[in-house]
Write an enzyme that holds these catalytic residues in place. Sequence first.
Site, PDB file in Angstrom:
ATOM      1  N   TYR A 144       0.441  -1.601   0.206  1.00 28.52           N
ATOM      2  CA  TYR A 144      -0.232  -0.049  -0.390  1.00 28.52           C
ATOM      3  C   TYR A 144       1.058   0.721  -0.578  1.00 28.52           C
ATOM      4  O   TYR A 144       0.764   2.135  -1.202  1.00 28.52           O
ATOM      5  CB  TYR A 144      -1.121  -0.044   1.224  1.00 28.52           C
ATOM      6  CG  TYR A 144      -1.931   0.891   1.370  1.00 28.52           C
ATOM      7  CD1 TYR A 144      -3.072   1.465   0.593  1.00 28.52           C
ATOM      8  CD2 TYR A 144      -1.686   1.904   2.395  1.00 28.52           C
ATOM      9  CE1 TYR A 144      -3.282   2.139   0.521  1.00 28.52           C
ATOM     10  CE2 TYR A 144      -2.534   2.889   2.584  1.00 28.52           C
ATOM     11  CZ  TYR A 144      -3.308   3.330   1.565  1.00 28.52           C
ATOM     12  OH  TYR A 144      -5.434   4.038   1.773  1.00 28.52           O
ATOM     13  N   VAL A 187     -12.088   3.062  14.154  1.00 29.01           N
ATOM     14  CA  VAL A 187     -13.107   3.403  14.675  1.00 29.01           C
ATOM     15  C   VAL A 187     -14.606   2.614  14.199  1.00 29.01           C
ATOM     16  O   VAL A 187     -15.083   2.604  15.288  1.00 29.01           O
ATOM     17  CB  VAL A 187     -13.357   4.738  13.622  1.00 29.01           C
ATOM     18  CG1 VAL A 187     -15.237   5.406  13.577  1.00 29.01           C
ATOM     19  CG2 VAL A 187     -12.323   6.023  14.010  1.00 29.01           C
ATOM     20  N   SER A 188     -14.294   2.119  13.404  1.00 26.75           N
ATOM     21  CA  SER A 188     -15.624   0.868  12.661  1.00 26.75           C
ATOM     22  C   SER A 188     -15.497   0.362  14.272  1.00 26.75           C
ATOM     23  O   SER A 188     -16.199  -0.829  14.201  1.00 26.75           O
ATOM     24  CB  SER A 188     -15.612   0.875  11.907  1.00 26.75           C
ATOM     25  OG  SER A 188     -14.357   0.482  11.386  1.00 26.75           O
TER      26      SER A 188
END
Length: 313
Positions: A144, A187-188
């Site tokens: 990434y 966060v999720s």
Amino acid sequence: MERILVTGGAGFLGSHLCERLLAQGHDVLCVDNFFTGTKANIAHLTMQPGFEFIRHDVTFPLYVEVDKIYNLACPASPIHYQFDPVQTTKASIHGAINMLGLAKRVRAKILQASTSEIYGDPEIHPQKESYWGRVNPIGVRSCYDEGKRCAETLFFDYWRQHRLHIKVVRIFNTYGPRMHPNDGRVVSNFIIQALRGEEITVYGDGTQTRSFCYVDDLIEAVLRTMTTPDEFTGPINIGNPVEFTMLELAELVLKLTRSNSKLVFKPLPSDDPRQRQPDISLAKEVLGWSPITELEQGLERTIRYFKDRTDVI
Ligand code: NAD
Ligand code: UDP
Ligand code: UDP
């Protein structure tokens, strides 16, 4: 009215971007291969006359006629980009080459969604655009990080070599409705765990920091970047400079969800940056922008979104 291509348009950020562009009266061509994006994210847009969708993988050439391109197609969370790392690098690099080739042919302005990950585990804090970063080229995050770094290189070479009008935005951690429930982002994860009454998984000792930007603020900055004068290329940091530890985030999520979940400490993933915070002086100066949504306010909206996801909670 312009014809605007959004790659990765069925994803978290892409779907919000498509929504805003349609609201501005543009024709939006959303391209996505549904690797992490979903039909549900764009279901509310499909009835709008200005909206069109093509299922397509950006690692293959695409011939369409557009005025502007927002290139967001790429798996973005560690779980998803490490699932098929070779494909992740291809999405960044082949995807960038194809979209730049398309932009060159039709003379479209093109914006790249780059990332704070290009700074790696930074030695300077907060990170300014002039910092070159400290990235491991052979680690599990490299597909990434290095993919996104090479995509930036390609954007700047097309600008130098072909005088293309480019914009590169470096996005820092962003959250909000339509985040992928299984992408393992903090966060999720914390919200879903709190709503389910499960243990909150804090990696490491929870003292590492991140700064979280609410999606509406982020999209506003992305749109403003596209309208900057042609000579402005970026890179430009976009994010919220207010920094929190993961322990503080966990406490806030527990408070807002009124959850009794307990914290559980798990090993820190490899190459996990200790701290990350954008220096957004350039965005303030060039875009006249700074984020306006407080973490508590943004979390409340995100919690409401997940509460309505009966397939998840
Ligand atoms: P996301 O996973 O929700 O969105 C990415 C979208 O790209 C998905 O809809 C996915 O299906 C699509 N996609 C992936 N590979 C593709 C391919 N080969 N061809 C076509 N479509 C493909 O993630 P997101 O958070 O919305 O991220 C969008 C962009 O913003 C990404 O480029 C990401 O690197 C960048 N970004 C996001 C954040 C963040 O905090 N959300 C931070 C930094 C950078
Ligand atoms: N490309 C594309 N759509 C277009 C024009 C080009 O997908 O409308 C792709 C094309 O397949 C090529 C890449 O973009 O592989 C780079 O194009 P460019 O013209 O820069 O390079 P070249 O074709 O000379 O390799
Ligand atoms: N994290 C955590 N618990 C989780 C998921 C993540 O403590 O359930 C930590 C993770 O180790 C990192 C931070 O939260 O230090 C942010 O992780 P995320 O994957 O959201 O973003 P990134 O690491 O890409 O900034």
